[in-house]
Design a protein around this motif. Structure first.
Motif, PDB file in Angstrom:
ATOM      1  N   SER A   1      -9.206  -0.841   4.248  1.00 60.68           N
ATOM      2  CA  SER A   1     -10.442  -0.966   5.021  1.00 60.68           C
ATOM      3  C   SER A   1     -10.332  -1.899   6.220  1.00 60.68           C
ATOM      4  CB  SER A   1     -11.575  -1.442   4.106  1.00 60.68           C
ATOM      5  OG  SER A   1     -11.280  -2.723   3.585  1.00 60.68           O
TER       6      SER A   1
ATOM      7  N   ASN B   1     -14.005   4.160   3.452  1.00 58.90           N
ATOM      8  CA  ASN B   1     -13.349   2.949   2.960  1.00 58.90           C
ATOM      9  C   ASN B   1     -13.673   2.669   1.489  1.00 58.90           C
ATOM     10  OD1 ASN B   1     -11.956   2.406   5.308  1.00 58.90           O
ATOM     11  ND2 ASN B   1     -13.529   1.041   6.133  1.00 58.90           N
TER      12      ASN B   1
ATOM     13  N   SER C   1      -3.377   3.656  -2.158  1.00 59.70           N
ATOM     14  CA  SER C   1      -3.409   2.904  -3.409  1.00 59.70           C
ATOM     15  C   SER C   1      -2.602   1.622  -3.242  1.00 59.70           C
ATOM     16  CB  SER C   1      -2.835   3.729  -4.565  1.00 59.70           C
ATOM     17  OG  SER C   1      -1.488   4.057  -4.317  1.00 59.70           O
TER      18      SER C   1
ATOM     19  N   VAL D   1       0.825  -1.186   0.000  1.00 63.56           N
ATOM     20  CA  VAL D   1       0.000   0.000   0.000  1.00 63.56           C
ATOM     21  C   VAL D   1       0.869   1.250   0.000  1.00 63.56           C
ATOM     22  CG1 VAL D   1      -0.179   0.072   2.507  1.00 63.56           C
ATOM     23  CG2 VAL D   1      -1.963   1.119   1.118  1.00 63.56           C
TER      24      VAL D   1
ATOM     25  N   ARG E   1      -3.568  -1.375  -2.334  1.00 60.24           N
ATOM     26  CA  ARG E   1      -4.418  -2.341  -1.666  1.00 60.24           C
ATOM     27  C   ARG E   1      -5.401  -1.589  -0.782  1.00 60.24           C
ATOM     28  NH1 ARG E   1      -1.199  -6.149   2.385  1.00 60.24           N
ATOM     29  NH2 ARG E   1      -3.325  -6.823   2.764  1.00 60.24           N
ATOM     30  N   THR E   2      -6.428  -2.286  -0.363  1.00 65.03           N
ATOM     31  CA  THR E   2      -7.427  -1.644   0.477  1.00 65.03           C
ATOM     32  C   THR E   2      -6.896  -1.392   1.885  1.00 65.03           C
ATOM     33  OG1 THR E   2      -9.648  -1.836   1.410  1.00 65.03           O
ATOM     34  CG2 THR E   2      -8.399  -3.875   1.156  1.00 65.03           C
TER      35      THR E   2
ATOM     36  N   ASN F   1     -11.118   4.487  -0.096  1.00 66.28           N
ATOM     37  CA  ASN F   1      -9.760   4.161   0.375  1.00 66.28           C
ATOM     38  C   ASN F   1      -9.027   5.402   0.872  1.00 66.28           C
ATOM     39  OD1 ASN F   1      -8.645   1.604   0.711  1.00 66.28           O
ATOM     40  ND2 ASN F   1      -7.198   1.857  -0.976  1.00 66.28           N
TER      41      ASN F   1
END
Length: 117
Positions: free
Chosen positions: A30, A74, A25, A2, A27-28, A77
């Motif tokens: 959340s 989320n 950016s 990330v 990966r998530t 992101n």
């Protein structure tokens, strides 16, 4: 891996407001708690605020409690820090970080916030 990118910093007069953003950016984010920190030259990095993975829990440094609000979206992101009633002593580089394994181990490059008196 990330990556975190802050934006929204700038120059504001004392008493004013500013919102800084932290866009992730790669990966998530959340599933992770996120935090905001700030640093001025010659001083150690200071914790500002943190938010749990779903936004259900937040915490703040005493110096910003009641003036700053951390939030997250989320779906986008992105994590935000709304700063109201700004003071000259809030001047710093503000960075966001992702908490993983009990420590903050992914950091953004930071965005400068300058509060004039």
């Amino acid at each position: 891996q990330v990556q975190l990118v802050e934006s929204g910093g700038g120059l504001v007069q004392a008493g004013g407001s500013l919102r800084v953003s932290c866009a992730a950016s790669g990966r998530t984010i959340s599933l992770y708690s996120m935090g905001w920190f700030r640093q001025t030259p010659g001083k150690e990095r200071e914790f500002v605020a943190a938010i749990s993975w779903n936004g259900g829990s937040t915490s703040y440094a005493d110096s910003v409690k009641g003036r700053f609000t951390i939030s997250r979206d989320n779906a986008k992101n992105t994590v935000y820090l709304q700063m109201n009633s700004l003071k000259p002593e809030d001047t710093a580089v503000y960075s966001c970080a992702l908490q993983k394994g009990g420590k903050y181990d992914v950091w953004g490059q930071g965005t400068q916030v300058t509060v004039s008196s």
